[in-house]
Write a protein that holds these residues in place. Structure first.
Motif, PDB file in Angstrom:
ATOM      1  N   ASN A 356     -34.490 -16.165 -14.556  1.00  0.00           N
ATOM      2  CA  ASN A 356     -34.694 -17.135 -13.471  1.00  0.00           C
ATOM      3  C   ASN A 356     -34.575 -16.562 -12.068  1.00  0.00           C
ATOM      4  O   ASN A 356     -34.904 -17.261 -11.105  1.00  0.00           O
ATOM      5  N   LEU A 357     -34.086 -15.360 -11.960  1.00  0.00           N
ATOM      6  CA  LEU A 357     -34.037 -14.742 -10.632  1.00  0.00           C
ATOM      7  C   LEU A 357     -35.049 -13.605 -10.608  1.00  0.00           C
ATOM      8  O   LEU A 357     -35.273 -12.941 -11.629  1.00  0.00           O
ATOM      9  N   ASN A 358     -35.643 -13.391  -9.460  1.00  0.00           N
ATOM     10  CA  ASN A 358     -36.553 -12.249  -9.369  1.00  0.00           C
ATOM     11  C   ASN A 358     -35.738 -10.967  -9.153  1.00  0.00           C
ATOM     12  O   ASN A 358     -34.510 -11.028  -8.987  1.00  0.00           O
ATOM     13  N   GLN A 361     -33.444 -10.801  -6.127  1.00  0.00           N
ATOM     14  CA  GLN A 361     -32.309 -11.738  -6.251  1.00  0.00           C
ATOM     15  C   GLN A 361     -31.279 -11.190  -7.245  1.00  0.00           C
ATOM     16  O   GLN A 361     -30.070 -11.263  -7.008  1.00  0.00           O
ATOM     17  N   PRO A 380     -35.193 -13.775   3.982  1.00  0.00           N
ATOM     18  CA  PRO A 380     -36.245 -14.329   4.848  1.00  0.00           C
ATOM     19  C   PRO A 380     -36.615 -15.742   4.386  1.00  0.00           C
ATOM     20  O   PRO A 380     -36.222 -16.152   3.284  1.00  0.00           O
ATOM     21  N   PRO A 381     -37.374 -16.480   5.185  1.00  0.00           N
ATOM     22  CA  PRO A 381     -37.655 -17.887   4.859  1.00  0.00           C
ATOM     23  C   PRO A 381     -38.217 -18.085   3.452  1.00  0.00           C
ATOM     24  O   PRO A 381     -39.129 -17.363   3.043  1.00  0.00           O
ATOM     25  N   GLY A 382     -37.615 -19.028   2.743  1.00  0.00           N
ATOM     26  CA  GLY A 382     -38.156 -19.429   1.442  1.00  0.00           C
ATOM     27  C   GLY A 382     -37.976 -18.414   0.327  1.00  0.00           C
ATOM     28  O   GLY A 382     -38.619 -18.506  -0.717  1.00  0.00           O
ATOM     29  N   LYS A 385     -32.532 -18.037  -0.994  1.00  0.00           N
ATOM     30  CA  LYS A 385     -31.117 -17.712  -0.683  1.00  0.00           C
ATOM     31  C   LYS A 385     -30.194 -18.630  -1.476  1.00  0.00           C
ATOM     32  O   LYS A 385     -29.231 -18.189  -2.095  1.00  0.00           O
ATOM     33  N   THR A 386     -30.534 -19.921  -1.437  1.00  0.00           N
ATOM     34  CA  THR A 386     -29.662 -20.881  -2.102  1.00  0.00           C
ATOM     35  C   THR A 386     -29.669 -20.647  -3.613  1.00  0.00           C
ATOM     36  O   THR A 386     -28.628 -20.686  -4.263  1.00  0.00           O
ATOM     37  N   ARG A 491     -27.218 -29.005  -3.476  1.00  0.00           N
ATOM     38  CA  ARG A 491     -27.915 -28.223  -4.514  1.00  0.00           C
ATOM     39  C   ARG A 491     -27.005 -28.001  -5.721  1.00  0.00           C
ATOM     40  O   ARG A 491     -27.442 -28.086  -6.860  1.00  0.00           O
ATOM     41  N   GLU A 590     -25.865 -18.780   5.716  1.00  0.00           N
ATOM     42  CA  GLU A 590     -26.357 -18.771   7.112  1.00  0.00           C
ATOM     43  C   GLU A 590     -25.415 -17.934   7.988  1.00  0.00           C
ATOM     44  O   GLU A 590     -25.086 -18.308   9.113  1.00  0.00           O
ATOM     45  N   TYR A 655     -41.192 -18.191  -1.779  1.00  0.00           N
ATOM     46  CA  TYR A 655     -41.751 -19.233  -2.658  1.00  0.00           C
ATOM     47  C   TYR A 655     -42.200 -20.469  -1.889  1.00  0.00           C
ATOM     48  O   TYR A 655     -42.314 -21.531  -2.450  1.00  0.00           O
ATOM     49  N   ARG A 656     -42.349 -20.334  -0.585  1.00  0.00           N
ATOM     50  CA  ARG A 656     -42.672 -21.532   0.197  1.00  0.00           C
ATOM     51  C   ARG A 656     -44.111 -21.536   0.706  1.00  0.00           C
ATOM     52  O   ARG A 656     -44.850 -22.494   0.480  1.00  0.00           O
ATOM     53  N   ARG A 782     -35.325 -25.939   6.811  1.00  0.00           N
ATOM     54  CA  ARG A 782     -36.076 -27.036   6.216  1.00  0.00           C
ATOM     55  C   ARG A 782     -37.551 -26.662   6.070  1.00  0.00           C
ATOM     56  O   ARG A 782     -37.996 -25.672   6.634  1.00  0.00           O
ATOM     57  N   ARG A 815     -42.000 -22.738   8.453  1.00  0.00           N
ATOM     58  CA  ARG A 815     -41.486 -23.979   7.846  1.00  0.00           C
ATOM     59  C   ARG A 815     -42.502 -24.650   6.942  1.00  0.00           C
ATOM     60  O   ARG A 815     -42.175 -25.569   6.193  1.00  0.00           O
TER      61      ARG A 815
END
Ligand code: ATP
Length: 922
Positions: A356-358, A361, A380-382, A385-386, A491, A590, A655-656, A782, A815
């Motif tokens: 489940n993690l790349n 990650q 980086p964005p998306g 991280k979470t 989450r 963060e 992934y965004r 977000r 975003r």
């Protein structure tokens, strides 16, 4: 009985009781009356005279004249009501009492943070000695002097050098916070000057501790560590105040008093010279303190809680186990990797993580399972991280030292005879970076059964703990803001984590601190305390709940929780002082959005391993002082370490964003290493027109202006064009009529307000439900399907203010999932390297659009036809998509809220994000 009489009781007492009080006070053993808070003894005549003053202060005054009886004045009004707030009370003939010198109480020489009490005393003396008048004047005097201030460096040779740089910058920040002072809301709410009465004053350890009688409304408004200004005169036009000083709220007393700490021995102008310089304003106010019953004006300035904790965190560096690592920003002194002593994850759980993690990650999780004390993870964005943090939590909570683990569980016996507790402890201490000195979990081994009792509001089961489990880490997860913290709490609540057998479960967690979002209330400390209290048998103690009981329950919740969630600031709260289990691991999400002293706050709890997760290429911490900002005070610990060459685990797959969106930020800000996850290039119906995404720049040559008295900017032309652009998209694609799908963001707060107003006047009161308008700063973390970005700045001088901050630019353009539509003036922006690259990139890809006035001409059918890309791909030629296109009828009612869709990623519209929003003015 008389000893127990409080001021309120005196006020409310029938006259004969007052008489008895006076009579009995002649007896030596009942000479003292007390305020209800029991903090300061005062003689009974003073009690009565203060009570009298308070009667007059409050609207429910009483008459003490025997011939008039003792009826409330509401029933028997004096012909001429007097307000002692407007006219000082008559002094008692003897002029009031002297300041009593209290016998020195022995105080602990250091706090739980390891910072000596004298260090905090020094902070208080410096700040409380400052002259508010001068701070305000200096701030208006333009360029501040940077005398004696040093720039933040990457590495430090000693604690002294570290503090010599950070401490003066922190004090600059304190000054700026004081000057910025009261919030606009407080100003609007008329929370202005109040009047109080000196009830008593004692001198202790160089400070004057003043007990002030104030109105209840004001007392309710202040909290511990609020900074107040006490003054003989109000600060008003034409008035030169003569006697004033800062005071820190130590405690809200009973119903009428607040306890304040002041320092009036003189001003401390040089941080390195402890001796105060005497000054007349402080001498005058000292003499007022010495006269009980004197009136003083009081103004609430700001809270110093957070910055005090940062000061304490900064000074704690000397006693941290990672001291050398923090100073040198190098792993050399941290022991390095030692795979022999690394932690192993049980196979089923590891299998889960691997699937489940790349790779990047997984590397980050593995780095955490090694011996490294500090692990930096840049996301980086998306890039998940979470997701990575959740993986880390599963791993950290269910791993064991490599030598102790067997397949499917942990079995110490197979590795030798059973050790006694001390032996075990010594073994674990050697084997694990996560263990701490005192660990009650080692003494109380879990038994088979239910280990979770916290309600979490979802279907997941609590953890079932196996008796095989010999140890589990105690984890503290922090974030700089309430909103960022609640994102991750949510989450964990929604998704849960995995146990050693790869079962999903709800860990025992608690979210401490203020302003918890309503979705996470079920795990907030207050709620859990109430739950515990409601289950306690109260018959034995008559139903009373002492402060001690709350403390006990609070500590047990902290000890029992596997994961404690807190903001960085709140992690310095005293509620941790009674906790029996320290934290083994601290994870800071963060982390690049916090100043370095803030990041040090959670480390004071004795953890053995720290994870910093963040992205220094996104928005940094907000620093109010421009002087401190220029000298690098806003640099996060993460960024400093990275700049010094500390290894960083980079998450590389995003992934965004549609690849057409991610390609520019990847090249511009991440050296091209960002890869796209699977399925991101899926076309959306609106991709049929080149002007609706995935990536566009609209060159709108508008006019910028600055609302008077603000540092903010607006651009009405951009507002007009954006409204049309949104209208066109929403007409054609009704699925976009939802604030969960579309956002308009801008760096400037006033532009955001203008956009909101314009949307409301165009689309009605429900505009909030169909479009989300926010500042860039309020939008970090977000995402939306479509994001329209209003750059605002448009001028011949090519000044773009803080739009030039590439981190803000990076957040703004990352975003969107399927379309980022940038609206700005190319000729103004092109002077900036990154912005010029963005415009050029749009031109190269045929996604640069010049938009002359009138803007409506841009969207006429003939023009739109020229921007048609291709027919929608087969999978999108659904009835719904085609209907959406065919239904593009001008004038169609736009606000069909039934289509608004679910609002799940709306999150924080109403509170925390707004509160955390740091963007706004240049
Ligand atoms: N390894 C993965 N495989 C597939 N999808 C993933 C993976 N990791 C994360 N994602 C998905 O990527 C999206 C973003 O993940 P997440 O919210 O954890 O990112 P983030 O880095 O915290 O985002 P932000 O930049 O907003 O802080 C989520 O939808 C998540 O499910």
């Amino acid at each position: 009985m008389i000893n127990a009489l409080t001021t309120t009781q005196v006020i409310e007492a029938p006259f004969h009781q007052i008489f008895v009080c006076g009579f009995a006070s002649e007896l030596p053993h009942v000479r003292w009356g007390y305020f209800r808070n029991g903090l300061r003894p005062i003689t009974w005549p003073i009690t009565i005279s203060i009570a009298l003053s308070l009667c007059l202060l409050s609207s429910r005054s009483f008459s003490f004249f025997p011939e008039r009886g003792c009826l409330p004045l509401q029933r028997r009004r004096l012909t001429k009501p007097q307000n002692p707030l407007l006219s000082p009370p008559r002094r008692r003939p003897n002029g009031g009492g002297q300041i009593r010198r209290r016998r020195r109480r022995r105080r602990p020489s250091s706090s739980s943070s390891g910072v000596p009490a004298s260090t905090m005393d020094r902070f208080h003396k410096i700040v409380l000695s400052w002259d508010y008048f001068r701070l305000v004047a200096d701030s208006k005097g333009g360029q501040q002097q940077a005398k004696g201030l040093g720039r933040v460096k990457n590495t430090y040779a000693s604690v002294a050098e570290y503090l010599a740089v950070f401490e003066p910058l922190l004090f600059e920040e304190v000054k700026a916070q004081i000057v910025q002072g009261r919030s606009d809301e407080e100003e609007e709410a008329g929370q202005d000057w109040q009047k109080g009465i000196v009830a008593s004053c004692t001198e202790s350890e160089g400070f004057h501790k003043v007990s002030m009688a104030v109105l209840d409304d004001f007392r309710e408004m202040v909290s511990e560590n609020d900074l107040l200004l006490l003054s003989k005169e109000k600060f008003e036009e034409g008035v030169t105040p003569s006697a004033y000083a800062f005071a820190l709220v130590e405690q809200r007393g009973g119903r009428e008093t607040i306890s304040l700490r002041t320092f009036v021995a003189g001003e401390i102008k040089n941080l390195n010279v402890a001796k105060p310089v005497s000054c007349s304003r402080l001498q005058r106010i000292a003499s007022i303190f010495s006269t009980t019953e004197s009136f003083l004006w009081i103004l609430k300035i700001c809270s110093l809680s957070t910055i005090m904790r940062e000061f304490s965190g900064m000074h704690s560096v000397a006693s941290l186990p990672f001291k050398d690592l923090i100073l040198s920003a190098s792993e050399k002194n941290s022991g390095g990797n030692d795979q022999n002593r690394a932690w192993n994850v049980p196979e089923p759980l590891m299998d889960y993580l691997k699937t489940n993690l790349n790779d990047s990650q997984l590397d980050a999780v593995n780095a955490g399972l090694s011996r490294r004390s500090f692990v930096l993870i840049q996301g980086p964005p998306g890039t998940g991280k979470t997701q990575t943090i959740l993986g880390l939590l599963s791993a950290v909570l269910h791993s064991a030292p490599a030598r102790m683990q067997t397949k499917g569980g942990f079995d110490v016996k197979k590795h030798g005879p059973e050790l006694d507790i001390e032996g075990k402890h010594a073994h674990w201490m050697k084997a694990s970076p996560w263990l701490i000195g005192v660990n009650p979990r080692d003494l109380i081994m879990p038994v088979d059964g239910d280990d979770g009792f916290y309600p979490t509001g979802n279907e997941l089961k609590p953890e079932v703990v196996s008796s095989n489990r010999k140890y589990r880490a105690h984890v503290l997860v922090c974030a700089p803001s309430n909103s960022a913290l609640d994102e991750i709490v949510l989450r964990v609540l929604q998704i849960g984590i995995r146990d050693e057998n790869n079962n999903t479960y709800n860990p025992k967690i608690v979210r401490i601190g203020l302003k918890a979002h309503h979705s996470v209330k079920a795990v907030s400390m207050d709620y859990l305390i109430q739950q515990k209290l409601s289950g306690v048998d109260r018959s034995s103690d008559g139903g009373r709940r002492g402060a001690g009981e709350y403390d006990r329950i609070r500590s047990s919740i902290l000890d029992e929780a596997a994961i404690v969630f807190s903001t960085l600031s709140f992690s310095g709260s005293s509620i941790f002082s009674r906790m029996a289990r320290a934290f083994d691991v601290v994870i800071i999400d963060e982390a690049a959005q916090a100043v370095e002293p803030a990041t040090l706050i959670p480390l004071i709890h004795g953890c053995k391993q720290v994870f910093l997760v963040g992205d220094p290429v996104q928005l940094p911490a907000t620093v109010i002082s421009s002087t401190a900002q220029k000298l690098g005070y806003g640099t996060s610990l993460f960024k400093r370490f990275q700049a010094a060459g500390f290894p960083v685990q980079m998450l590389k797959i995003q992934y965004r964003m549609h690849p057409e969106i991610s390609i520019f930020p990847s090249k511009e800000f991440y050296e091209g290493v960002l890869e796209d996850g699977e399925g991101l290039s899926k076309k959306r119906p609106w991709h049929s027109y080149s002007c609706f995404g995935p990536f566009c720049f609209f060159d709108v040559d508008g006019t910028e202006s600055q609302p008077s008295g603000s540092g903010s900017w607006v651009n009405e032309d951009e507002v007009e064009f954006i409204t049309l652009l949104y209208h066109q998209m929403a007409m054609r694609y009704p699925e976009l009529k939802s604030s969960s799908q579309v956002a308009v963001i801008s760096p400037y707060r006033h532009q955001v307000k203008l956009l909101k107003d314009h949307f409301r006047s165009t689309f009605g009161d429900q505009s909030k439900e169909v479009i989300d308008v926010n500042t860039v700063d309020g939008f970090q973390g977000r995402e939306k399907e479509v994001v329209i970005f209003s750059c605002v700045r448009c001028n011949k001088e090519q000044k773009i203010g803080f739009v030039s901050d590439f981190r803000r630019m990076n957040v703004a353009i990352t975003r969107a999932r399927s379309a980022v539509l940038v609206v700005g003036s190319a000729s103004t922006l092109k002077e900036d390297k990154h912005w010029n690259n963005l415009v050029e990139s749009a031109k190269e890809r045929g996604r640069y659009f010049q938009v002359p006035k009138p803007f409506t001409a841009f969207f006429v059918d003939d023009k739109l036809k020229t921007m048609k890309v291709e027919r929608a791909p087969p999978e999108l030629r659904t009835v719904q998509a085609l209907e959406a296109i065919n239904e593009a009828v001008v004038g169609q009612e736009l606000m069909d809220v039934d289509d608004a869709g679910d609002q799940e990623d709306e999150g924080y519209d109403d509170d925390p994000v707004e509160a955390d929003d740091g963007g706004g003015d240049d």
